[in-house]
Design a protein around this motif. Structure first.
Motif, PDB file in Angstrom:
ATOM      1  N   ARG A  42      -5.018  -0.058   1.588  1.00 26.52           N
ATOM      2  CA  ARG A  42      -4.756   0.106   3.154  1.00 26.52           C
ATOM      3  C   ARG A  42      -3.605  -0.962   3.783  1.00 26.52           C
ATOM      4  N   VAL A  43      -3.432  -2.079   3.076  1.00 27.73           N
ATOM      5  CA  VAL A  43      -2.568  -2.977   3.496  1.00 27.73           C
ATOM      6  C   VAL A  43      -1.010  -2.704   3.151  1.00 27.73           C
ATOM      7  N   ARG A  82       3.782   1.578  -4.078  1.00 29.56           N
ATOM      8  CA  ARG A  82       2.448   1.466  -3.915  1.00 29.56           C
ATOM      9  C   ARG A  82       1.396   1.545  -5.061  1.00 29.56           C
ATOM     10  N   VAL A  85       0.858  -0.874   5.945  1.00 29.52           N
ATOM     11  CA  VAL A  85       1.047  -1.896   6.999  1.00 29.52           C
ATOM     12  C   VAL A  85       2.324  -2.883   6.848  1.00 29.52           C
ATOM     13  N   ILE A  86       2.283  -3.597   5.829  1.00 31.51           N
ATOM     14  CA  ILE A  86       3.489  -4.373   5.621  1.00 31.51           C
ATOM     15  C   ILE A  86       4.791  -3.643   5.187  1.00 31.51           C
ATOM     16  N   LEU A 111      -8.498  -2.065  -0.583  1.00 27.93           N
ATOM     17  CA  LEU A 111      -7.950  -3.183   0.260  1.00 27.93           C
ATOM     18  C   LEU A 111      -6.281  -2.980   0.234  1.00 27.93           C
ATOM     19  N   THR A 112      -5.974  -2.874  -1.255  1.00 26.49           N
ATOM     20  CA  THR A 112      -4.470  -2.860  -1.327  1.00 26.49           C
ATOM     21  C   THR A 112      -3.896  -1.536  -0.719  1.00 26.49           C
TER      22      THR A 112
END
Length: 242
Positions: A200-201, A212, A204-205, A197-198
């Motif tokens: 993928r997020v 990362r 985006v932000i 989830l991290t």
């Protein structure tokens, strides 16, 4: 592996799916963690896991005995409880730690049965901490030191004398094993889901590429800690090469 290495290159900019990330995490687990776990089991210090746990427990008991009343005393007693749980886990692994009992040996059953009784005796001694703390901590330390001494002497089915095990209720090894396995499995699943989830997020932000990996690692550790507790996570982190 070549396929996923190609997708992971920045110049390709390929959006990986959830299944892609899961496959990568499984590969990383097999390449990194399985050898680490194997080395942990067969390292030169692995045969002293029970002794080290006993030493930590005795130190925790001494600190609890010397701690002043109040928050310091309460914290020290919590450490005693945690250290006794680790000793109990090592007791159920004593046949593996000793390295002297084959997996299919008929000697396994009496050793496991005795370990359950010894774990029960430790629980009885630990429960007295809330009745007579000073005396109970001393008796608990003596019991644990006797366990470690007999273990080092090779007496895996006689860690405590039969007199000290009279009217002691054995601890259910199966229940402890299932609970511990469930905690570890949930921790691994939580860490993997948090990492996916991290990953993928963060793009985006607008998080930079250099941050990362660290944020993904932090999210995985945080998720595992929330599920399984900091104690289990730290024991795994200590095994990782620095």
């Amino acid at each position: 592996m070549e396929h996923y290495r190609w997708m992971g290159k920045p110049e390709n900019q390929v959006a990986m799916s959830f299944s892609d990330w899961m496959v990568i995490l499984v590969i990383m687990f097999g390449v990194i963690f399985v050898p680490v776990l194997h080395a942990m089991r067969w390292s030169s210090t692995a045969q002293y896991r029970l002794v080290r746990a006993v030493i930590d427990a005795v130190i925790a008991g001494a600190e609890a005995s010397a701690a002043p009343r109040g928050r310091a005393k309460a914290k020290a007693l919590r450490n005693v409880d945690r250290s006794c749980r680790l000793v109990e886990q090592r007791l159920f692994q004593v046949h593996t730690i000793a390295r002297s009992v084959p997996r299919r040996s008929s000697r396994l059953r009496p050793i496991k049965r005795h370990a359950a009784l010894v774990a029960g005796a430790q629980r009885v001694a630990l429960h007295q901490v809330d009745v007579a703390p000073a005396r109970a901590l001393t008796e608990l330390a003596r019991l644990q030191l006797a366990i470690a001494e007999n273990h080092l002497c090779g007496q895996q089915a006689a860690l405590l004398s039969s007199e000290r095990l009279q009217e002691v209720r054995p601890v259910s090894r199966l229940r402890n094993t299932w609970l511990e396995s469930a905690h570890i499995a949930l921790a691994i699943v939580a860490a993997m889901v948090a990492a996916v989830l991290t990953a993928r997020v963060l793009p985006v932000i607008g998080v930079g590429d250099d941050l990362r990996p660290w944020l993904t690692l932090g999210a995985s550790v945080l998720a595992a800690t929330l599920v399984a507790g900091w104690g289990r996570v730290t024991r795994i982190i200590e095994l990782l090469p620095v």
